[in-house]
Design a protein around this motif. Structure first.
Motif, mmCIF file in Angstrom:
data_model
loop_
_atom_site.group_PDB
_atom_site.id
_atom_site.type_symbol
_atom_site.label_atom_id
_atom_site.label_comp_id
_atom_site.label_asym_id
_atom_site.label_seq_id
_atom_site.Cartn_x
_atom_site.Cartn_y
_atom_site.Cartn_z
ATOM 1 N N ALA A 18 85.622 -13.800 34.512
ATOM 2 C CA ALA A 18 84.651 -14.667 35.232
ATOM 3 C C ALA A 18 85.533 -16.019 35.630
ATOM 4 N N GLN A 19 85.367 -16.632 36.790
ATOM 5 C CA GLN A 19 85.962 -17.652 37.323
ATOM 6 C C GLN A 19 85.060 -18.863 37.431
ATOM 7 N N SER A 20 85.264 -19.985 37.590
ATOM 8 C CA SER A 20 84.234 -21.273 37.703
ATOM 9 C C SER A 20 83.298 -20.885 38.707
ATOM 10 N N ASP A 21 83.515 -20.158 39.979
ATOM 11 C CA ASP A 21 82.648 -20.093 41.017
ATOM 12 C C ASP A 21 82.478 -18.648 41.346
ATOM 13 N N ALA A 22 82.960 -17.849 40.606
ATOM 14 C CA ALA A 22 82.806 -16.315 41.067
ATOM 15 C C ALA A 22 82.679 -15.624 39.636
ATOM 16 N N GLY A 23 81.743 -14.198 39.885
ATOM 17 C CA GLY A 23 82.186 -13.435 38.647
ATOM 18 C C GLY A 23 83.030 -12.407 39.344
ATOM 19 N N GLU A 24 83.547 -11.515 38.136
ATOM 20 C CA GLU A 24 84.681 -10.543 38.369
ATOM 21 C C GLU A 24 84.786 -9.449 37.371
ATOM 22 N N GLY A 25 85.017 -8.248 37.543
ATOM 23 C CA GLY A 25 85.338 -7.176 36.784
ATOM 24 C C GLY A 25 84.248 -7.051 35.509
ATOM 25 N N TYR A 26 83.026 -7.152 35.834
ATOM 26 C CA TYR A 26 81.957 -7.085 34.744
ATOM 27 C C TYR A 26 81.671 -8.132 34.151
ATOM 28 N N CYS A 27 82.336 -9.389 34.490
ATOM 29 C CA CYS A 27 82.059 -10.541 33.910
ATOM 30 C C CYS A 27 81.455 -11.475 34.846
ATOM 31 N N ILE A 28 80.275 -12.189 34.228
ATOM 32 C CA ILE A 28 79.371 -13.208 35.042
ATOM 33 C C ILE A 28 79.941 -14.770 34.636
ATOM 34 N N PHE A 29 79.629 -14.862 33.463
ATOM 35 C CA PHE A 29 80.037 -15.925 32.736
ATOM 36 C C PHE A 29 81.189 -16.170 31.811
ATOM 37 N N ASN A 30 82.248 -16.881 31.798
ATOM 38 C CA ASN A 30 83.413 -16.751 30.912
ATOM 39 C C ASN A 30 83.021 -17.449 29.570
ATOM 40 N N ASP A 31 82.601 -16.463 28.485
ATOM 41 C CA ASP A 31 82.143 -16.986 27.398
ATOM 42 C C ASP A 31 83.119 -17.899 26.422
ATOM 43 N N ALA A 32 84.341 -17.522 26.583
ATOM 44 C CA ALA A 32 85.433 -18.204 25.647
ATOM 45 C C ALA A 32 85.623 -19.682 26.253
#
Length: 306
Positions: free
Chosen positions: A120-134
């Motif tokens: 997950a990027q700051s302005d986009a999701g990707e590869g089954y990832c919506i928010f970047n948990d770490a």
């Protein structure tokens, strides 16, 4: 050990979808019935709120996720169909890594039975990832003055491009990624330390590369005055039987990997929050067995943190 789960927040997927969502429920059931975890506690985390998420994510992107106004291209990039349940589960999964990080500061080690959404990027999701948990967990605990510096030890087979991008240029956060050089994502954002691996890499080479990477990370730990938290993405996808991994690690090799990382953290008294990250073996039981071994090892090693 505190173990945070979110599998009861359902993400509806079509029957043909290739993401093995059921692995999370099976993992939690395994943990709940295991003698190894009789003294551990399963907990439901609070959802990550907008304030926490916007520490790492663009407000416009967050609003599109919340309101279901993502474009068709954005949905394809994420890989999940939009639904209110997708939003809630993504908030909870991110909240679980925040909660596990808080738990690790108290107990030395804690785990999210999902998470590891490192694309997950700051302005986009990707590869089954919506928010970047770490990234969200690190920034949240920093804002609350609970930690100063943190590191991410990303051993998912895919490069942690989103985490690297979000935390780029931040001297208080160090990103380490060991991953398949030719695997997804095609465009890799440079981590502070990248260890690209050839297709077919097996136990001996992998563990030697990990030893070297952790030595380098240890040098940074000393030079920066010490990490107050590590977040460990313990991907099951370097397994030889994984559909998407293209690596050749055995289950025994993955367990040696886990022990090596956790021992590195314990020897330096660095609290560690574990996230499960990827796993795509054709037999879901293999994924669950790999993740369950990670959790069992962490539970066994917990006394090392004192």
């Amino acid at each position: 050990m505190r173990l945070y789960y979110t599998d009861h927040f359902e993400l509806p997927l079509p029957p043909s979808h290739r993401f093995p969502m059921d692995k999370y429920r099976r993992l939690r059931r395994h943990v709940a019935s295991s003698d190894q975890h009789r003294n551990d506690v399963l907990l439901v985390p609070p959802a990550a709120d907008d304030r926490q998420l916007t520490l790492c994510h663009d407000a416009g992107y967050l609003n599109r996720v919340k309101t279901g106004t993502l474009s068709a291209a954005e949905i394809r990039r994420i890989g999940f169909p939009w639904s209110p349940q997708m939003v809630q589960r993504s908030r909870r999964s991110t909240g679980a890594t925040i909660a596990a990080s808080r738990g690790a500061l108290i107990d030395g080690v804690a785990a999210n039975l999902a998470g590891g959404t490192h694309h997950a990027q700051s302005d986009a999701g990707e590869g089954y990832c919506i928010f970047n948990d770490a990234a969200v967990a690190i920034r949240t605990l920093q804002q609350e003055s609970l930690i100063r510096r943190a590191c991410v030890i990303d051993l998912d087979v895919h490069q942690g491009n989103g985490t690297a991008a979000i935390l780029s240029g931040d001297a208080t956060a160090f990103t380490l990624s060991m991953h398949g050089a030719k695997n997804f994502p095609l465009r890799k954002f440079p981590s502070d330390l990248d260890v690209p691996l050839d297709d077919g890499t097996a136990d001996v080479t992998y563990l030697a590369k990990l030893t070297s990477a952790l030595e380098t990370l240890g040098q940074h730990h000393t030079a920066c005055g010490g990490f107050d938290l590590a977040i460990y993405l313990a991907g099951a996808d370097p397994y030889a039987g994984d559909r998407l991994g293209r690596m050749s690690l055995s289950k025994s090799g993955l367990q040696q990997r886990d022990r090596q990382v956790l021992r590195w953290c314990a020897d330096r008294s660095i609290p560690v929050a574990i996230a499960m990250s990827g796993g795509y073996a054709p037999d879901v039981n293999d994924i669950v067995e790999i993740h369950a071994a990670t959790l069992a090892i962490a539970s066994q090693m917990m006394p090392l943190w004192g």
